[in-house]
Design a protein around this motif. Structure first.
Motif, PDB file in Angstrom:
ATOM      1  N   ILE A 116     -11.509   6.995  42.899  1.00 31.55           N
ATOM      2  CA  ILE A 116     -11.134   5.744  42.215  1.00 31.55           C
ATOM      3  C   ILE A 116     -11.164   4.581  43.194  1.00 31.55           C
ATOM      4  O   ILE A 116     -11.624   3.473  42.876  1.00 31.55           O
ATOM      5  CB  ILE A 116      -9.745   5.899  41.567  1.00 31.55           C
ATOM      6  CG1 ILE A 116      -9.749   7.047  40.563  1.00 31.55           C
ATOM      7  CG2 ILE A 116      -9.320   4.600  40.899  1.00 31.55           C
ATOM      8  CD1 ILE A 116      -8.394   7.338  39.954  1.00 31.55           C
ATOM      9  N   LEU A 117     -10.676   4.838  44.421  1.00 32.14           N
ATOM     10  CA  LEU A 117     -10.713   3.791  45.445  1.00 32.14           C
ATOM     11  C   LEU A 117     -12.158   3.407  45.771  1.00 32.14           C
ATOM     12  O   LEU A 117     -12.460   2.233  45.995  1.00 32.14           O
ATOM     13  CB  LEU A 117      -9.993   4.276  46.702  1.00 32.14           C
ATOM     14  CG  LEU A 117      -9.943   3.295  47.892  1.00 32.14           C
ATOM     15  CD1 LEU A 117      -9.201   2.024  47.489  1.00 32.14           C
ATOM     16  CD2 LEU A 117      -9.262   3.956  49.092  1.00 32.14           C
ATOM     17  N   ALA A 118     -13.068   4.407  45.788  1.00 36.67           N
ATOM     18  CA  ALA A 118     -14.477   4.105  46.063  1.00 36.67           C
ATOM     19  C   ALA A 118     -15.057   3.197  44.975  1.00 36.67           C
ATOM     20  O   ALA A 118     -15.801   2.239  45.268  1.00 36.67           O
ATOM     21  CB  ALA A 118     -15.279   5.400  46.169  1.00 36.67           C
ATOM     22  N   THR A 157     -19.225   3.583  53.952  1.00 34.47           N
ATOM     23  CA  THR A 157     -18.177   4.600  53.889  1.00 34.47           C
ATOM     24  C   THR A 157     -17.116   4.226  52.875  1.00 34.47           C
ATOM     25  O   THR A 157     -16.640   5.068  52.101  1.00 34.47           O
ATOM     26  CB  THR A 157     -17.547   4.789  55.270  1.00 34.47           C
ATOM     27  OG1 THR A 157     -18.561   5.128  56.216  1.00 34.47           O
ATOM     28  CG2 THR A 157     -16.487   5.884  55.248  1.00 34.47           C
ATOM     29  N   ALA A 158     -16.743   2.942  52.850  1.00 34.63           N
ATOM     30  CA  ALA A 158     -15.741   2.485  51.886  1.00 34.63           C
ATOM     31  C   ALA A 158     -16.254   2.580  50.462  1.00 34.63           C
ATOM     32  O   ALA A 158     -15.470   2.792  49.525  1.00 34.63           O
ATOM     33  CB  ALA A 158     -15.323   1.046  52.207  1.00 34.63           C
ATOM     34  N   LEU A 159     -17.555   2.472  50.281  1.00 36.33           N
ATOM     35  CA  LEU A 159     -18.124   2.499  48.933  1.00 36.33           C
ATOM     36  C   LEU A 159     -18.398   3.917  48.444  1.00 36.33           C
ATOM     37  O   LEU A 159     -18.358   4.173  47.232  1.00 36.33           O
ATOM     38  CB  LEU A 159     -19.433   1.697  48.893  1.00 36.33           C
ATOM     39  CG  LEU A 159     -19.336   0.195  49.182  1.00 36.33           C
ATOM     40  CD1 LEU A 159     -20.706  -0.447  49.107  1.00 36.33           C
ATOM     41  CD2 LEU A 159     -18.390  -0.494  48.222  1.00 36.33           C
ATOM     42  N   SER A 160     -18.706   4.825  49.355  1.00 33.33           N
ATOM     43  CA  SER A 160     -19.154   6.153  48.928  1.00 33.33           C
ATOM     44  C   SER A 160     -18.144   7.268  49.203  1.00 33.33           C
ATOM     45  O   SER A 160     -17.916   8.119  48.340  1.00 33.33           O
ATOM     46  CB  SER A 160     -20.481   6.494  49.615  1.00 33.33           C
ATOM     47  OG  SER A 160     -20.321   6.485  51.033  1.00 33.33           O
ATOM     48  N   ASN A 194     -13.723  -0.232  45.534  1.00 32.05           N
ATOM     49  CA  ASN A 194     -14.437  -0.865  46.647  1.00 32.05           C
ATOM     50  C   ASN A 194     -15.839  -1.297  46.234  1.00 32.05           C
ATOM     51  O   ASN A 194     -16.341  -2.341  46.654  1.00 32.05           O
ATOM     52  CB  ASN A 194     -14.502   0.090  47.837  1.00 32.05           C
ATOM     53  CG  ASN A 194     -13.144   0.314  48.474  1.00 32.05           C
ATOM     54  OD1 ASN A 194     -12.228  -0.500  48.320  1.00 32.05           O
ATOM     55  ND2 ASN A 194     -12.991   1.430  49.175  1.00 32.05           N
ATOM     56  N   GLN A 195     -16.498  -0.481  45.384  1.00 31.20           N
ATOM     57  CA  GLN A 195     -17.823  -0.865  44.901  1.00 31.20           C
ATOM     58  C   GLN A 195     -17.764  -2.139  44.074  1.00 31.20           C
ATOM     59  O   GLN A 195     -18.606  -3.026  44.211  1.00 31.20           O
ATOM     60  CB  GLN A 195     -18.419   0.281  44.075  1.00 31.20           C
ATOM     61  CG  GLN A 195     -18.752   1.525  44.885  1.00 31.20           C
ATOM     62  CD  GLN A 195     -19.204   2.669  43.996  1.00 31.20           C
ATOM     63  OE1 GLN A 195     -19.434   2.489  42.802  1.00 31.20           O
ATOM     64  NE2 GLN A 195     -19.300   3.869  44.574  1.00 31.20           N
ATOM     65  N   SER A 247     -28.016  13.184  59.094  1.00 31.46           N
ATOM     66  CA  SER A 247     -26.886  12.542  58.443  1.00 31.46           C
ATOM     67  C   SER A 247     -27.315  12.000  57.088  1.00 31.46           C
ATOM     68  O   SER A 247     -28.475  11.716  56.856  1.00 31.46           O
ATOM     69  CB  SER A 247     -26.339  11.402  59.313  1.00 31.46           C
ATOM     70  OG  SER A 247     -27.351  10.448  59.517  1.00 31.46           O
ATOM     71  N   THR A 248     -26.335  11.859  56.219  1.00 29.20           N
ATOM     72  CA  THR A 248     -26.633  11.335  54.889  1.00 29.20           C
ATOM     73  C   THR A 248     -27.019   9.868  54.956  1.00 29.20           C
ATOM     74  O   THR A 248     -27.945   9.425  54.301  1.00 29.20           O
ATOM     75  CB  THR A 248     -25.410  11.497  53.981  1.00 29.20           C
ATOM     76  OG1 THR A 248     -25.044  12.868  53.949  1.00 29.20           O
ATOM     77  CG2 THR A 248     -25.737  11.016  52.558  1.00 29.20           C
ATOM     78  N   PHE A 249     -26.302   9.093  55.738  1.00 26.72           N
ATOM     79  CA  PHE A 249     -26.619   7.688  55.931  1.00 26.72           C
ATOM     80  C   PHE A 249     -26.905   7.474  57.401  1.00 26.72           C
ATOM     81  O   PHE A 249     -26.152   7.950  58.253  1.00 26.72           O
ATOM     82  CB  PHE A 249     -25.446   6.766  55.519  1.00 26.72           C
ATOM     83  CG  PHE A 249     -25.084   6.907  54.084  1.00 26.72           C
ATOM     84  CD1 PHE A 249     -24.132   7.835  53.689  1.00 26.72           C
ATOM     85  CD2 PHE A 249     -25.697   6.121  53.132  1.00 26.72           C
ATOM     86  CE1 PHE A 249     -23.799   7.966  52.364  1.00 26.72           C
ATOM     87  CE2 PHE A 249     -25.361   6.255  51.821  1.00 26.72           C
ATOM     88  CZ  PHE A 249     -24.408   7.177  51.420  1.00 26.72           C
ATOM     89  N   SER A 250     -27.953   6.748  57.670  1.00 23.91           N
ATOM     90  CA  SER A 250     -28.241   6.422  59.067  1.00 23.91           C
ATOM     91  C   SER A 250     -28.296   4.927  59.207  1.00 23.91           C
ATOM     92  O   SER A 250     -28.925   4.240  58.420  1.00 23.91           O
ATOM     93  CB  SER A 250     -29.587   7.028  59.487  1.00 23.91           C
ATOM     94  OG  SER A 250     -30.634   6.560  58.660  1.00 23.91           O
ATOM     95  N   PHE A 251     -27.602   4.417  60.187  1.00 20.25           N
ATOM     96  CA  PHE A 251     -27.500   2.966  60.389  1.00 20.25           C
ATOM     97  C   PHE A 251     -27.823   2.639  61.829  1.00 20.25           C
ATOM     98  O   PHE A 251     -27.594   3.436  62.720  1.00 20.25           O
ATOM     99  CB  PHE A 251     -26.087   2.450  60.063  1.00 20.25           C
ATOM    100  CG  PHE A 251     -25.631   2.844  58.704  1.00 20.25           C
ATOM    101  CD1 PHE A 251     -24.864   3.983  58.514  1.00 20.25           C
ATOM    102  CD2 PHE A 251     -25.993   2.096  57.604  1.00 20.25           C
ATOM    103  CE1 PHE A 251     -24.470   4.345  57.265  1.00 20.25           C
ATOM    104  CE2 PHE A 251     -25.590   2.458  56.359  1.00 20.25           C
ATOM    105  CZ  PHE A 251     -24.816   3.596  56.187  1.00 20.25           C
ATOM    106  N   ALA A 252     -28.295   1.425  61.998  1.00 19.70           N
ATOM    107  CA  ALA A 252     -28.542   0.956  63.358  1.00 19.70           C
ATOM    108  C   ALA A 252     -27.509  -0.084  63.701  1.00 19.70           C
ATOM    109  O   ALA A 252     -27.122  -0.882  62.870  1.00 19.70           O
ATOM    110  CB  ALA A 252     -29.947   0.373  63.474  1.00 19.70           C
TER     111      ALA A 252
END
Length: 533
Positions: free
Chosen positions: A163-165, A148-151, A168-169, A60-65
């Motif tokens: 634009i929404l990303a 997810t909201a940022l990217s 959010n950033q 995955s591109t981002f991995s989170f715990a």
């Protein structure tokens, strides 16, 4: 004081309470795929709470715990308290079911936060401070939703999502607002505790030095310092009632200090006296655990206590582990630079600061400490001035007493001489007296010698008289003029006088001529008038 949000560190040291440590366990490491975010507390800066890192899905591109929902003892739970102290320094190894755990429990007075301390050994079971290791969760975490909201938001399904990303950033950097990223999921709240907020800095706080055996517990009262000092005895009695009015317990006040926003810090400890006459202090963690009970908190709130804090020193292992791991949401590079820039690593420890409120709080504490230091300096200055006055008075008295002692010594010597004369009257001169007379004659001859003291004194006296005489003469004749110069001056003044006399005579002659002219003109006028008539 220098603060720099978003990258720099602050170089101020403020008084601080002891941090709280909780246990954390790691189950597996996430693969190096893009970004790998370790587990966080339920708040980004939530104290030294329990964290659990689980394996991320590979590829995955981002991995989170996912954070584990821990439950358990009094000292172990990390609550979502944003930035600040958690509920305690996790439980230590408590062997058996003792009445109080051995963990260094403390709540925060706005100090350390967000440090994930990894335990060196599994936690044992105990009455307080139990940490439960739970398996990781697989559902999307709050941090995953933020990223997810940022990217890659999928709310609109077209180019407007980019634009929404960006929007959010911007909200995440600012630390406020809500991030919409999907039609199927609620928006994510952006607070200043989120790891993407740029309004973060690192400051320095004092490392606690008191031991658990000292039993020092800090009570934060929502009262002014003057009111607390005036009602200190009532506060002690109220705390004794909170402790059950036990006659073997005695509440003592270690110190009272003012805090910003009309709050006061009171440091107390409790002494327990045994029937055999010995006494000992109740450990800080034991007293803190008792005061943190729900029913006791209600009683403390009634007497104005807003918070209870313990200040216990950190072990070298705890301190090392705390410094090795950067707090959640703080850039490791900034954290390492903060450790390098630490002005006194033995006494200060870097702590994260999130948001302007935390910066304002530290600034207010520093201003409060500056005022207290200035007050103490003024007191010391007044004491020094008073001591200088007393010293001058003492020096004058010492000089006076020396003169008085000299006069009394002379008087005593005269009395002794007269008494010795009367005692020795009628006796022949003894050998020692003859020796003394010879010594006195020798001294007298030396004094009377022309080149010795008496001659020098006479010479000085003559010089003083001559100076006085010349001074008197000079005062009578301040200046003198040479005779030839005096004659020249007289001759010049005489010539000036002659010139003035000649000028006066010329003016008189001219006045007489003018009168004659006027008289002639008047006569000619009369004659012309007669002819015309």
């Amino acid at each position: 004081m220098a603060f720099s949000f978003g990258g720099a560190t602050s170089s101020t040291a403020a008084t601080l309470t002891a941090p709280g440590f909780g246990a954390a366990t790691t189950t597996a490491a996430a693969p190096a795929t893009g970004f790998s975010f370790g587990s966080t507390n339920t708040g980004t800066f939530g104290g030294f709470g329990t964290t659990t890192t689980t394996a991320a899905a590979p590829g995955s591109t981002f991995s989170f715990a996912a954070p584990a929902n821990t439950t358990g003892g009094l000292f172990g739970n990390t609550q979502n308290k944003a930035f600040g102290f958690s509920s305690g320094l996790g439980a230590g190894t408590a062997t058996g079911t003792t009445g109080f755990g051995t963990g260094l429990g403390t709540t925060g007075l706005g100090g350390f936060g967000g440090f994930n301390i990894q335990p060196t050994q599994p936690q044992q079971g105990g009455l307080f401070g139990q940490q439960a290791q739970q398996p990781g969760q697989t559902q999307p975490t709050h941090l995953y939703q933020q990223v997810t909201a940022l990217s890659a938001p999928t709310l609109l399904g077209d180019e407007r999502d980019s634009i929404l990303a960006k929007w959010n950033q911007l909200q995440a950097y600012w630390g406020t607002g809500k991030g919409y990223y999907s039609n199927n999921n609620p928006p994510v709240d952006f607070t200043q505790e989120n790891p993407f907020c740029r309004f973060k800095a690192v400051g320095y706080s004092c490392v606690p030095v008191s031991k658990d055996e000292d039993g020092l517990v800090v009570l934060i009262l929502i009262k002014k310092e003057a009111d607390v000092r005036a009602q200190q005895q009532q506060l002690v009695e109220s705390l004794h009632k909170v402790l059950g009015s036990n006659q073997t317990l005695t509440v003592n006040v270690e110190g009272v200090k003012a805090l910003p926003n009309d709050q006061t810090e009171v440091i107390v400890y409790v002494v327990e006296r045994s029937p055999n006459g010995t006494s000992k202090r109740i450990p800080a963690t034991t007293l803190f655990s008792y005061l943190e009970q729900a029913n006791i908190k209600v009683q403390l709130t009634q007497i104005g206590v807003a918070m209870t804090v313990t200040r216990t020193e950190l072990s070298p292992a705890q301190l090392k582990q705390l410094l090795q791991n950067a707090p959640a949401g703080v850039d490791p590079i900034i954290w390492e630079q903060a450790k390098v820039d630490n002005p006194d690593p033995e006494k200060l420890i870097p702590v994260p600061m999130v948001g302007f409120k935390e910066l304002l709080r530290r600034l207010q504490i520093q201003e409060q400490m500056t005022k207290q230091h200035q007050t103490r300096v003024d007191i010391i200055s007044n004491d020094i001035s008073e001591l200088q006055k007393n010293q001058a008075t003492t020096v004058a008295k010492i000089a006076q007493y020396k003169r008085k002692l000299m006069d009394l010594s002379h008087r005593v010597l005269q009395v002794l001489i007269k008494q010795e004369i009367q005692r020795k009257s009628g006796y022949a001169i003894q050998v020692d007296e003859e020796h003394l007379r010879v010594q006195l004659d020798t001294i007298q001859s030396e004094l009377n010698a022309p080149t010795q003291f008496k001659g020098r004194l006479n010479e000085l006296m003559s010089q003083i008289r001559m100076q006085n005489h010349f001074g008197a003469v000079r005062s009578e004749e301040r200046y003198s003029v040479d005779a030839d110069l005096l004659r020249e001056i007289k001759q010049h003044l005489k010539q000036q006088q002659d010139g003035l006399s000649h000028l006066i005579s010329v003016i008189k002659d001219d006045l007489e001529d003018i009168k004659l002219i006027e008289h002639g003109l008047s006569d000619s006028g009369h004659m012309r008038g007669g002819l015309l008539s």
